[in-house]
Enzyme design. Structure first.
Site, short mmCIF file in Angstrom:
data_model
loop_
_atom_site.label_atom_id
_atom_site.label_comp_id
_atom_site.label_asym_id
_atom_site.label_seq_id
_atom_site.Cartn_x
_atom_site.Cartn_y
_atom_site.Cartn_z
CE LYS A 35 -3.54 2.74 3.06
NZ LYS A 35 -4.51 2.47 4.13
CG ASP A 63 -2.24 5.19 4.97
OD1 ASP A 63 -2.03 4.25 5.77
OD2 ASP A 63 -3.20 5.79 4.42
CE LYS A 105 -6.76 8.47 8.05
NZ LYS A 105 -7.30 7.40 8.59
NE ARG A 132 -11.15 -1.02 3.30
CZ ARG A 132 -11.64 -1.50 4.63
NH1 ARG A 132 -12.54 -2.19 4.40
NH2 ARG A 132 -11.14 -0.85 5.75
N1 BES Z 1 -4.45 4.41 6.83
C1 BES Z 1 -5.80 3.94 7.48
C2 BES Z 1 -5.51 3.05 8.50
C3 BES Z 1 -4.42 3.14 9.84
C4 BES Z 1 -4.94 4.54 10.77
C5 BES Z 1 -3.60 2.66 9.96
C6 BES Z 1 -4.37 4.53 11.61
C7 BES Z 1 -2.74 2.78 11.08
C8 BES Z 1 -3.05 3.96 11.86
C9 BES Z 1 -6.69 3.43 6.52
O1 BES Z 1 -6.73 4.11 5.38
C10 BES Z 1 -7.95 4.02 7.28
O2 BES Z 1 -8.40 5.08 7.55
N2 BES Z 1 -8.85 2.94 7.58
C11 BES Z 1 -10.16 3.26 8.26
C12 BES Z 1 -11.30 2.11 7.59
C13 BES Z 1 -12.52 2.51 8.06
C14 BES Z 1 -13.08 3.77 7.57
C15 BES Z 1 -13.25 1.44 7.43
C16 BES Z 1 -9.92 2.76 9.71
O3 BES Z 1 -9.18 1.87 10.10
O4 BES Z 1 -10.60 3.67 10.64
ZN ZN Z 2 -5.04 4.60 4.61
MN MN Z 3 -7.65 5.80 5.22
#
Ligand code: BES
Ligand code: ZN
Ligand code: MN
Length: 460
Positions: free
Chosen positions: A228, A251, A240, A314
């Site tokens: 990724k 990321d 966010k 994803r």
């Molecule tokens: N990059 C983030 C996931 C992440 C957040 C990894 C903090 C490590 C630390 C990912 O793109 C994301 O925002 N995922 C969301 C998915 C949700 C909206 C279904 C998450 O994990 O909150």
């Molecule tokens: Zn992300």
């Molecule tokens: Mn995200």
């Protein structure tokens, strides 16, 4: 930054790694003066403690490095990294008979303790050097460390200097150094070549989205690594909050980690054919950004309802994984900072991984223990598949409620990575609290374990 062993020529200081239960014996061999000195300094061979012992002339005659007791060694790794950081300048030579695994851990920890991220400010240099002990494969350890250094540098570099174009350049530099080939599909070409979701996630940014495709090796089993490469994750229109966005330069940690692993594989010339796929994008905000409620049609043809623009990883991985399975590699691996849920489940220190192959899982878990790169198997829990199905599209990118968030994300990827040997890591990619050999900042997870397990998994 290159982290290597010191040259073997010239005088060295003998360094005795020692456990508390063996301290007395070690001091007996060093003589009464040393024993008195160690006691006066309150040296108990605690985890990572260092002590130099002066000779008659006042110069350093020897040194002791504390390995800590069993409890401490269970709680922490890389004691010798702590020792190295505590020793004054000099060239040290490890004495005694550390067992193979412990000796490799000592060397690895030592070299990793010398890592500094100094691109933007001078950092105090590491002063204690280690001469490669007999019996270790110095070139192998140096190559593993170099891979980890690459991973850390890429993650630590802020998004302003590590956007999709810069990440592409990093892949090209790595390829050039190892005789690998790189092809890149960029911008609107992503639409023409059939990567609609990579395009949709990255199209709001100035720095064009792209798919980096690196290939190396002519013979042997085929291994495809997908990382990724979200160079910055604002969350998109589902922006966010500040606290969650703060660290999102990391990321692209999955991309950084597969590049680090690729570096190890190529430098040490593993007998396999390697492909690395990195969808490199910035999940940004502009009038071009994808919207909540949009329905994307993926490379595979499955439609995906965007119920949260922050579940972008994803999406880009799905198109890359679809491409990967088109040529049926022997093993398909993805690494991604995919969910906050993974960090909630296992914390920042463990790399959660998913596989449907019990033998691969076992080989990986055993290697992880050997090389001190902890991993933990998570389930592809089929009953949760229903959570991915929203109704008006084939798939939902952000199942409501967030239950089992790391698992549902892994199941989402598996819909595209339709491959019997698919291994997925949902990593954190960051050390929040400094520990020996692991300063606060970017860190590779799972790469060393997988590297060590590859000969078994791919029958090399
Ligand atoms: N990059 C983030 C996931 C992440 C957040 C990894 C903090 C490590 C630390 C990912 O793109 C994301 O925002 N995922 C969301 C998915 C949700 C909206 C279904 C998450 O994990 O909150
Ligand atoms: Zn992300
Ligand atoms: Mn995200």
């Amino acid at each position: 930054m290159t982290l290597t062993f010191a040259s073997p020529d010239g005088p060295t200081i003998p360094l005795y790694p020692v456990r508390p239960c063996r301290l007395r014996k070690a001091l007996d061999t060093l003589g009464e003066r040393a024993a008195t000195w160690a006691k006066a300094q309150d040296f108990n061979a605690g985890f990572g403690a260092a002590l130099v012992i002066p000779g008659e002339d006042g110069a350093i005659a020897a040194a002791l490095g504390g390995l800590g007791d069993e409890t401490a060694r269970k709680r922490q790794r890389f004691a010798m990294a702590g020792v190295a950081s505590g020793l004054p300048a000099g060239r040290y030579a490890l004495q005694g008979n550390l067992e193979d695994g412990d000796l490799e851990e000592a060397c690895l920890g030592w070299l990793l303790s010398r890592y500094r991220f100094d691109r933007y400010a001078k950092q105090p240099p590491a002063v204690a050097e280690l001469v490669a002990p007999g019996g270790v494969d110095a070139a192998r350890i140096e190559a593993i460390v170099a891979g980890e250094v690459l991973t850390r540098d890429l993650i630590n570099t802020p998004a302003g200097d590590m956007g999709p174009a810069a990440l592409e350049q990093a892949a090209r530099d790595l390829a050039e150094a190892n005789g690998a080939r790189v092809e890149v599909t960029e911008g609107d070409d992503l639409l023409d070549q059939g990567f609609p979701m990579i395009h949709a996630v990255g199209r709001a940014a100035d720095d064009d989205p792209r798919l980096i495709d690196l290939r190396w090796g002519e013979e042997g089993p085929t291994l495809t690594l997908v990382g990724k490469g979200v160079c910055f994750d604002t969350g998109g229109l589902n922006i966010k909050p500040s606290s969650s966005m703060a660290l999102m330069k990391k990321d692209m940690g999955g991309a950084a980690t597969v590049l680090g692993l690729a570096s190890m594989i190529m430098t040490l010339g593993l007998p396999l054919r390697l492909r690395v796929l990195i969808p490199a994008v910035e999940n940004s905000i502009s009038d071009e950004a994808m919207r909540p409620g949009d329905i994307l049609t993926s490379r595979k043809g499955l439609t995906v309802e965007i119920n949260n623009t922050d579940a972008e990883g994803r999406l880009v991985l799905a198109d890359a994984l679809t491409l990967a399975v088109e040529e049926k590699p022997d093993l398909l691996v993805s690494m991604a900072t995919l969910t906050g849920a993974a960090r909630v489940a296992v914390g920042p220190d463990l790399a959660p991984f998913y596989t449907g192959d019990d033998d691969d899982a076992e080989a990986l878990a055993e290697a992880a223990v050997r090389v001190r790169d902890p991993v933990w198997r998570m389930p592809f829990h089929d009953p949760y598949e229903a959570m991915l199905e929203p109704g008006i599209a084939d798939l939902d990118n952000a199942p409501k409620g967030g239950f089992g968030g790391s698992i549902t994300a892994a199941l989402f990827l598996r819909r595209f990575a339709t491959h019997p040997r698919y291994l997925h890591f949902d990593i954190y990619g960051w050390t929040p609290n400094p520990a020996p050999g692991r300063p606060k900042g970017g860190v590779g997870q799972g790469a060393r374990a997988l590297f060590d397990a590859l000969p078994e998994i791919l029958d090399l």
